[in-house]
Motif scaffolding. Structure first.
Motif, mmCIF file in Angstrom:
data_model
loop_
_atom_site.group_PDB
_atom_site.id
_atom_site.type_symbol
_atom_site.label_atom_id
_atom_site.label_comp_id
_atom_site.label_asym_id
_atom_site.label_seq_id
_atom_site.Cartn_x
_atom_site.Cartn_y
_atom_site.Cartn_z
ATOM 1 N N THR A 70 0.831 -1.196 0.000
ATOM 2 C CA THR A 70 0.000 0.000 0.000
ATOM 3 C C THR A 70 0.872 1.255 0.000
ATOM 4 O O THR A 70 0.579 2.214 -0.722
ATOM 5 N N HIS A 71 1.871 1.243 0.841
ATOM 6 C CA HIS A 71 2.802 2.360 0.947
ATOM 7 C C HIS A 71 4.224 1.819 0.909
ATOM 8 O O HIS A 71 4.480 0.686 1.336
ATOM 9 N N LEU A 72 5.132 2.674 0.435
ATOM 10 C CA LEU A 72 6.525 2.268 0.336
ATOM 11 C C LEU A 72 7.395 3.508 0.448
ATOM 12 O O LEU A 72 7.102 4.525 -0.204
ATOM 13 N N ILE A 73 8.428 3.419 1.249
ATOM 14 C CA ILE A 73 9.382 4.522 1.344
ATOM 15 C C ILE A 73 10.752 3.994 0.942
ATOM 16 O O ILE A 73 11.220 2.991 1.484
ATOM 17 N N LYS A 74 11.361 4.660 -0.011
ATOM 18 C CA LYS A 74 12.681 4.264 -0.515
ATOM 19 C C LYS A 74 13.582 5.492 -0.547
ATOM 20 O O LYS A 74 13.117 6.631 -0.449
ATOM 21 N N THR A 75 14.871 5.255 -0.710
ATOM 22 C CA THR A 75 15.811 6.360 -0.868
ATOM 23 C C THR A 75 16.313 6.402 -2.304
ATOM 24 O O THR A 75 16.227 5.398 -3.042
ATOM 25 N N ARG A 76 16.812 7.550 -2.683
ATOM 26 C CA ARG A 76 17.311 7.730 -4.056
ATOM 27 C C ARG A 76 18.315 6.647 -4.420
ATOM 28 O O ARG A 76 19.163 6.277 -3.614
ATOM 29 N N GLY A 77 18.224 6.154 -5.649
ATOM 30 C CA GLY A 77 19.149 5.156 -6.132
ATOM 31 C C GLY A 77 18.692 3.716 -5.905
ATOM 32 O O GLY A 77 19.225 2.795 -6.540
ATOM 33 N N GLN A 78 17.729 3.532 -5.005
ATOM 34 C CA GLN A 78 17.247 2.179 -4.744
ATOM 35 C C GLN A 78 16.340 1.697 -5.869
ATOM 36 O O GLN A 78 15.968 2.435 -6.781
ATOM 37 N N ALA A 135 5.143 9.163 -6.128
ATOM 38 C CA ALA A 135 3.830 9.267 -6.765
ATOM 39 C C ALA A 135 2.950 8.117 -6.288
ATOM 40 O O ALA A 135 3.398 7.224 -5.567
ATOM 41 N N LEU A 136 1.696 8.170 -6.718
ATOM 42 C CA LEU A 136 0.775 7.050 -6.535
ATOM 43 C C LEU A 136 0.828 6.213 -7.812
ATOM 44 O O LEU A 136 0.621 6.732 -8.916
ATOM 45 N N THR A 182 -0.371 2.083 -5.046
ATOM 46 C CA THR A 182 0.768 2.026 -4.130
ATOM 47 C C THR A 182 1.354 3.423 -4.046
ATOM 48 O O THR A 182 1.720 4.005 -5.072
ATOM 49 N N ARG A 183 1.408 3.949 -2.832
ATOM 50 C CA ARG A 183 1.988 5.280 -2.630
ATOM 51 C C ARG A 183 3.488 5.119 -2.408
ATOM 52 O O ARG A 183 3.911 4.557 -1.403
#
Lengths: 114, 112
Positions: B9-17, B87-88, B107-108
């Motif tokens: 549903t939600h996902l947090i990632k860092t740049r480059g991943q 984005a969504l 998925t946000r």
């Protein structure tokens, strides 16, 4: 790029009033679909109108399509506070390079005050 | 019948991943499409798959890829994430290319 352009960008009305949203597009289509979206969640399909149809009804919704003017309108009658949402039109070009692809406009934000 | 489902549903990632998003279509639907929706805009088409073949691709860089499996479920992969990829991400399915397209909850994705 966005094909559909909704008008107005925002609409504020009182419960019980009718709401009309317009959509214009640029290229030929197979069908046009209207969607509702609440607070950035998934899109809810409202109605599909094919290029050979001029008007379609579903409950309190009435959609018209004018292919000569490349425009469509969505009318919501007797609006309710629960109708508050963003409304999008999406054109479906059908075959060729736009096979099965929907092209969305920017949407109309509808606010219905109780 | 269950609607279109998406995970996570939600996902947090860092740049480059790298990120993989998953979608299961409505039973009987063979077409799956992916869309990106940035805040305040309408969804933008990324890919369409029909019968496990790519049938359409939007104006997105090669960092975006997708595939459809024999059971018609689909994955969207994004490599080398950028802040602008936040984005969504919406998945949609349809029985064929002449019928309604039904969307999942999305998925946000947030890229920090």
């Amino acid at each position: 790029s966005q094909q559909g352009e909704e008008d107005p960008q925002a609409l504020s009305i009182q419960e019980g009033e009718n709401a009309t949203m317009n959509c214009s597009y640029k290229t030929s289509i197979n069908n046009l679909q209207w969607y509702r979206q609440n607070s950035g969640r998934g899109l809810v399909h409202l109605i599909l109108i094919r290029s050979n149809e001029r008007e379609k009804h579903s409950g309190r919704l009435r959609v018209t399509l004018d292919t000569s003017k490349k425009s469509s309108s969505l009318l919501i009658t007797a609006s309710r506070a629960a109708d508050t949402a963003s409304y999008f039109c999406a054109t479906d070009g059908g075959g060729g390079t736009s096979y099965g692809k929907l092209t969305f406009g920017q949407g109309t934000i509808l606010t219905v005050h109780p | 019948d269950a609607g279109v489902t998406q995970s996570p549903t939600h996902l947090i990632k860092t740049r480059g991943q790298h990120v993989t998003l998953r979608c299961s279509p409505i039973s009987g639907h063979k077409s799956v499409s992916w869309y990106q929706q940035v805040l305040g805009q309408g969804p933008q088409f990324i890919f369409q798959y029909y019968e496990k073949e790519e049938r359409g691709r939007g104006n997105f860089p090669d960092r975006f890829s997708a595939r459809q499996f024999p059971n018609y479920s689909s994955e969207l992969n994004v490599n080398a994430l950028l802040l602008g990829d936040s984005a969504l991400y919406l998945c949609a399915s349809r029985r064929n290319n002449y019928n309604e397209q039904f969307f999942g909850p999305g998925t946000r994705l947030t890229v920090l």
